[in-house]
Scaffold this active site. Structure first.
Site, PDB file in Angstrom:
ATOM      1  CG  ASP A  64      -8.068   1.869  -6.408  1.00  0.00           C
ATOM      2  OD1 ASP A  64      -8.220   3.075  -5.626  1.00  0.00           O
ATOM      3  OD2 ASP A  64      -7.135   1.696  -7.067  1.00  0.00           O
ATOM      4  CG  HIS A  65      -7.258   2.766  -1.810  1.00  0.00           C
ATOM      5  ND1 HIS A  65      -6.842   2.835  -3.353  1.00  0.00           N
ATOM      6  CD2 HIS A  65      -6.125   2.510  -1.219  1.00  0.00           C
ATOM      7  CE1 HIS A  65      -5.387   2.449  -3.372  1.00  0.00           C
ATOM      8  NE2 HIS A  65      -4.989   2.135  -2.039  1.00  0.00           N
ATOM      9  CG  ASP A 119      -1.069   3.127  -4.135  1.00  0.00           C
ATOM     10  OD1 ASP A 119      -2.042   3.125  -3.378  1.00  0.00           O
ATOM     11  OD2 ASP A 119      -0.254   2.143  -4.195  1.00  0.00           O
ATOM     12  NE  ARG A 379       3.098  -1.734   1.789  1.00  0.00           N
ATOM     13  CZ  ARG A 379       2.976  -0.545   1.013  1.00  0.00           C
ATOM     14  NH1 ARG A 379       1.751  -0.133   1.194  1.00  0.00           N
ATOM     15  NH2 ARG A 379       4.049  -0.090   0.348  1.00  0.00           N
ATOM     16  CB  SER A 535       1.079   3.485   2.514  1.00  0.00           C
ATOM     17  OG  SER A 535       0.570   4.786   2.222  1.00  0.00           O
ATOM     18  NE  ARG A 537      -1.428   4.779   4.430  1.00  0.00           N
ATOM     19  CZ  ARG A 537      -1.692   3.806   5.069  1.00  0.00           C
ATOM     20  NH1 ARG A 537      -1.815   3.654   6.262  1.00  0.00           N
ATOM     21  NH2 ARG A 537      -2.025   2.466   4.109  1.00  0.00           N
TER      22      ARG A 537
HETATM   23  C1  MIC Z   1      -1.253   0.837   0.882  1.00  0.00           C
HETATM   24  O1  MIC Z   1      -1.319  -0.089   0.101  1.00  0.00           O
HETATM   25  O2  MIC Z   1      -0.803   0.928   1.964  1.00  0.00           O
HETATM   26  C2  MIC Z   1      -2.134   2.159  -0.071  1.00  0.00           C
HETATM   27  C3  MIC Z   1      -3.435   2.189   0.871  1.00  0.00           C
HETATM   28  O3  MIC Z   1      -2.363   1.626  -1.185  1.00  0.00           O
HETATM   29  C4  MIC Z   1      -1.294   3.064   0.245  1.00  0.00           C
HETATM   30  C5  MIC Z   1      -1.841   4.231  -0.118  1.00  0.00           C
HETATM   31  C6  MIC Z   1      -2.718   5.118   1.048  1.00  0.00           C
HETATM   32  O4  MIC Z   1      -2.535   5.025   2.022  1.00  0.00           O
HETATM   33  O5  MIC Z   1      -3.855   5.516   0.546  1.00  0.00           O
HETATM   34  C7  MIC Z   1       0.201   3.034  -0.502  1.00  0.00           C
HETATM   35  O6  MIC Z   1       0.602   1.857  -0.967  1.00  0.00           O
HETATM   36  O7  MIC Z   1       0.721   4.137  -0.982  1.00  0.00           O
HETATM   37 FE1  SF4 Z   2      -4.844  -1.126  -3.019  1.00  0.00          FE
HETATM   38 FE2  SF4 Z   2      -2.635  -0.705  -1.742  1.00  0.00          FE
HETATM   39 FE3  SF4 Z   2      -3.567  -3.011  -1.318  1.00  0.00          FE
HETATM   40 FE4  SF4 Z   2      -2.768  -2.292  -3.933  1.00  0.00          FE
HETATM   41  S1  SF4 Z   2      -1.476  -2.471  -1.937  1.00  0.00           S
HETATM   42  S2  SF4 Z   2      -4.561  -3.248  -3.375  1.00  0.00           S
HETATM   43  S3  SF4 Z   2      -3.127  -0.200  -3.886  1.00  0.00           S
HETATM   44  S4  SF4 Z   2      -4.560  -1.132  -0.800  1.00  0.00           S
END
Ligand code: MIC
Ligand code: SF4
Length: 645
Positions: A64-65, A119, A379, A535, A537
Site C-alpha cells: 500500500d505504500h 507500521d 502527520r 514512524s 521504520r
Molecule cells: C508513516 O506513516 O510514517 C509510515 C510510512 O506508514 C511508517 C512506516 C514506514 O516508514 O514505512 C509508519 O508509520 O510506521
Molecule cells: Fe500509510 Fe502511514 Fe500514511 Fe497510514 S500514516 S496512510 S500507514 S503512510
C-alpha cells in the site's frame, strides 16, 4: 481489584516476565501485519531467522505504500513479498486492495486478539477492541516465527467520554483534542483506553480514527471496548462469528483519567509542523489554501467518503484548490462506485487516487512551494509531503471537503443541519485481491523472486569493549523518523537497499551527514527529547548502523525507535542530567570505556568522557535481561539466531 480492558487482554497473552506495572513482559502475538515499505526488510529478516512457516493465527502482507512504481524497484519488492508470503503461510493483500490498517480492520481484525504490525498506525485495530501495536520489522519477523513481543507493562490512561458529538464535529476532532491536551510525547509508555457513555455514540470507523492517531501521542496503543456497535460492524462485514464482548471491570484502576465531553468539542486543525499544534478555526483565522487531500489510514472509511460526497454534491472545487481523494480500500472504493458517491466526487472536480497511502507518505501530490495543504492524515512533519516549505494542516474529512469548495479553511458547522449518515448494514465483500498462502505440503515448490534492488541486512558485530569515536551529529528536540530516514517518492524505492538509502539519512537536517559519518567510520549521535517519534521504520536504525553509529545519546526516546536501535545493536543512552546536553558539541571526541563489561555486569549508569571538553557526563543505559543480551550479541537478529540454535 478489577482489571482494565488492556490488562485483561495482556494478561491472557503474557508468556514471559512478571505481570507487574513497569516490568518488561513478553506477549504472545495472534496476528501480524506488514506493509511493503517496511515489509521487504521484515521478510528478509524472517528468512534469516529460518522458521519455515509462520506460527501466528493470521499474518497478512499488504502492499500500500510504494505503489508509484516509477522504476523497477517497487514492483520487484511487491513480487518478492508476494512470493515470500505464498511460501511461508502469509496472506497477501495485493496492490490496489487498500491501506493495511483500513483493510485489516474491515476483513481480519478480531476483538481481544493481539496484533503487531511493522507500521506505527497498527493501533487502528484498537477500534474493534484489539491490542494492536506498531513495531519494528524485526520484531514482527520474530513474532511470525512464534517469538514473544516485548513491551513495558504500560501505564493505562482512561479517557472517559461523555455526551455526543455536535453536527459536523468529527472523530478526528476528538483525537486532535486529546493531542492538544497530552502532546506528542504525552502517551509514551501508556495505553489509552476509551470508556464511558460516549463510546456507544461512535461507530467502529470513528473509533479507529481515534486509536489510529493515538500513535501521534507516542502511546503504546489505544483501545475501545468491543460492544454492540462492534458487533454490528462485524456483522456487516460477514464476520459476526469473531465478535466477543469486551470491556473493563467496573472497579478497574487506571493510572490517569482524562474527561472529554464529546458535545463540547469543536472542529480543529493541527497546524504546521506537529500533530499536537492544535488550534480551532477561529484561532487560525482566515487561511487561504492551495490543496486538499482526503484519505490515509486515519480518514478513508466508507462513512468518511459518504460525508465528503454529501458536501461536494452539485458543487465545484474552488478554482485555486487541487482536491485529491484516496478511498481507503477496494471495499470502500467499490461501494462508493456502486452508490454514485464516486461520481459526485468526480463531478465536483476531485482527483481520484488509488486506494493506498499516496500523498500521506509523500508519494505524489506534493503541494506547491509554500503551499497550504489541508489533509485528513495523521502527520504533518516538516518536509513529509515532499515540499520542504509546504504548510500542512491536519483536519477532519468534513472540514477538508468544505474548505476545498470555499478556498479557505472553513468550519464545517457552517454547513448547517446535518443529515443522519447511516452505517451500512452490509458492506460489499469481495476478497479476491487477497491471495491465500500455498498449502504447507506445496511450500517447497514456491520460488522466492528477488530483484536487484534487494540487498542483504547490514553487517552487525557483538558489542565492543570500549567505544571511542566522535559526535557526528547533534540535533534538537522531537526529531522524527522522517528526519532520520526521509520517505517520499524518490527515497522509498530504496527501502530494501540499506547501502543506497543510507545516503539520505538525516539529510533533512544536514546534507553532509551520510558522507561525514561514513568517513568517520564510527561515531555517535546526540539529540534532545522524544528522539525518533513517528514512524516504525527500522531503516531509521539500520541506516545509522550501516553508517557506523555506535550509540545515540539523547534526553529521551520514542518507544518504537528505541526498540529499533536496540534491535540493530546500537546503544540507546539518555542523559542523567538534561543540562549536560548543552555541554557536548558536534565534532567532540568521546569515549565510553569498559562499556561491554559494564553492561554485562548489569550496570545501568555509564560514564561518557568528552575528551575534547575534558569533562565526564553520566548517562543511563537502561536494559533489561533480554535487551541487554540483544545489545551484547550485536542486535536482535544475532540474538534470535543464537537462541534458536
Ligand atoms: C508513516 O506513516 O510514517 C509510515 C510510512 O506508514 C511508517 C512506516 C514506514 O516508514 O514505512 C509508519 O508509520 O510506521
Ligand atoms: Fe500509510 Fe502511514 Fe500514511 Fe497510514 S500514516 S496512510 S500507514 S503512510
Amino acid at each position: 481489584m478489577g482489571l482494565t480492558l488492556t490488562e485483561k487482554i495482556l494478561k491472557a497473552h503474557v508468556v514471559d516476565g512478571e505481570f507487574v506495572k513497569g516490568n518488561e513482559i513478553g506477549i504472545r502475538i495472534d496476528q501480524t501485519l506488514t506493509q511493503d515499505a517496511t515489509g521487504t526488510m521484515a521478510y528478509l529478516e524472517f528468512e534469516a531467522i529460518g522458521v519455515p512457516r509462520v506460527k501466528t493465527e493470521r499474518s497478512v502482507a499488504y502492499i500500500d505504500h510504494n505503489t508509484l512504481q516509477s522504476g523497477f524497484e517497487n514492483a520487484d519488492d511487491h513480487r518478492f513479498i508476494g512470493s515470500v508470503a505464498k511460501k511461508h503461510g502469509i496472506w497477501f493483500s495485493r496492490p490496489g486492495n487498500g491501506i493495511c490498517h483500513q483493510v485489516h480492520l474491515e476483513r481480519f481484525g478480531v476483538p481481544g486478539k493481539t496484533l503487531i504490525g511493522s507500521d506505527s498506525h497498527t493501533p487502528t485495530g484498537g477500534g474493534i477492541g484489539m491490542i494492536a501495536i506498531g513495531a519494528g520489522g524485526l520484531d514482527v519477523a520474530v513474532a511470525m516465527g512464534g517469538g514473544a513481543y516485548y513491551i513495558t507493562y504500560p501505564k493505562i490512561v482512561k479517557v472517559n467520554l461523555t455526551g455526543k458529538l455536535s453536527p459536523w464535529v468529527a472523530a478526528k476532532d476528538v483525537i486532535l483534542e486529546v493531542l492538544r491536551r497530552l502532546s506528542v510525547k504525552g502517551g509514551v509508555g501508556k495505553v489509552i483506553e476509551y470508556c464511558g457513555e460516549g463510546v456507544k455514540t461512535l461507530t467502529v470507523p470513528e473509533r479507529a480514527t481515534i486509536t489510529n492517531m493515538g500513535a501521534e501521542l507516542g502511546a503504546t496503543t489505544s483501545i475501545f471496548p468491543s460492544d454492540e456497535v462492534t458487533l454490528e460492524f462485524l456483522k456487516a462485514q460477514d464476520r459476526a462469528d469473531v465478535w466477543t464482548e469486551l470491556k473493563a471491570d467496573d472497579d478497574a484502576v487506571y493510572d490517569e483519567t482524562v474527561d472529554i465531553d464529546l458535545g463540547a468539542i469543536v472542529p480543529m486543525a493541527a497546524c504546521p509542523h506537529s500533530p499536537d499544534n492544535v488550534k480551532t478555526v477561529a484561532e487560525i483565522g482566515k487561511l487561504k489554501i492551495d490543496q486538499v487531500c482526503i484519505g490515509s489510514c486515519t480518514n478513508s472509511s466508507f462513512m468518511d467518503m459518504m460525508k465528503v460526497a454529501y458536501i461536494l454534491k452539485g458543487k465545484t472545487v474552488h478554482p485555486d484548490v487541487s482536491l485529491a481523494i484516496a478511498p481507503g480500500s477496494k471495499q470502500v472504493l467499490n461501494m462508493i462506485a456502486q452508490n454514485g458517491a464516486l461520481a459526485t466526487m468526480i463531478d465536483a472536480g476531485a482527483r481520484i487516487l488509488e486506494s493506498a497511502c499516496g500523498p500521506c507518505i509523500g508519494m505524489g501530490q506534493s503541494p506547491n512551494s509554500k503551499g497550504v495543504s489541508l489533509r485528513t492524515f495523521n502527520r504533518n512533519f516538516e518536509g513529509r509531503s515532499g515540499t520542504k516549505d509546504g504548510q500542512i494542516y491536519l483536519v477532519s474529512p468534513e472540514m477538508a471537503a468544505l474548505s476545498a469548495l470555499t478556498g479557505y479553511l472553513t468550519d464545517p458547522r457552517e454547513l448547517g443541519d446535518m443529515p443522519k449518515f447511516e452505517m451500512p448494514r452490509q458492506f460489499v465483500i469481495n476478497d479476491n485481491m487477497v491471495a491465500a498462502p500455498a498449502p504447507e505440503a506445496e511450500m517447497d515448490k514456491v520460488e522466492i523472486l528477488r530483484g536487484p534492488n534487494i540487498k542483504p541486512y547490514p553487517e552487525t558485530a557483538p558489542l565492543v569493549e570500549n567505544i571511542e569515536c566522535a559526535v557526528s551529529l547533534k540535533v534538537g528536540d522531537n526529531i522524527t523518523t522522517d528526519h532520520i530516514m526521509p520517505a517520499g517518492a524518490k527515497i522509498l524505492p530504496l527501502r530494501s537497499n540499506i547501502p543506497a538509502i543510507s545516503q539520505h539519512c538525516f539529510t533533512v537536517c544536514d546534507e553532509d551527514f551520510p558522507r561525514r559519518a561514513k568517513n568517520l567510520g564510527k561515531s555517535i549521535i546526540v539529540g534532545g527529547v522524544n528522539y525518533g517519534q513517528g514512524s516504525s521504520r527500522e531503516h531509521a536504525a539500520l541506516a545509522p548502523l550501516y553508517l557506523g553509529i555506535k550509540a545515540v545519546l539523547v534526553k529521551s526516546f520514542a518507544r518504537i525507535h528505541r526498540a529499533n536501535l536496540i534491535n540493530a545493536g546500537i546503544l540507546p543512552l539518555t542523559f542523567v542530567n538534561e543540562a549536560d546536553y548543552d555541554k557536548i558539541s558536534q565534532g567532540d571526541e568521546i569515549a565510553i570505556e569498559n562499556v561491554r563489561a559494564d553492561i554485562e555486569a548489569g550496570k545501568t549508569r555509564l560514564t561518557v568522557v568528552d575528551k575534547t571538553k575534558n569533562i565526564t557526563i553520566p548517562v543511563l543505559c537502561e536494559l533489561t535481561g533480554r535487551t541487554k543480551d540483544i545489545i551484547l550479541a550485536g542486535g536482535l537478529l544475532d540474538y534470535t539466531r543464537e537462541s534458536l540454535k
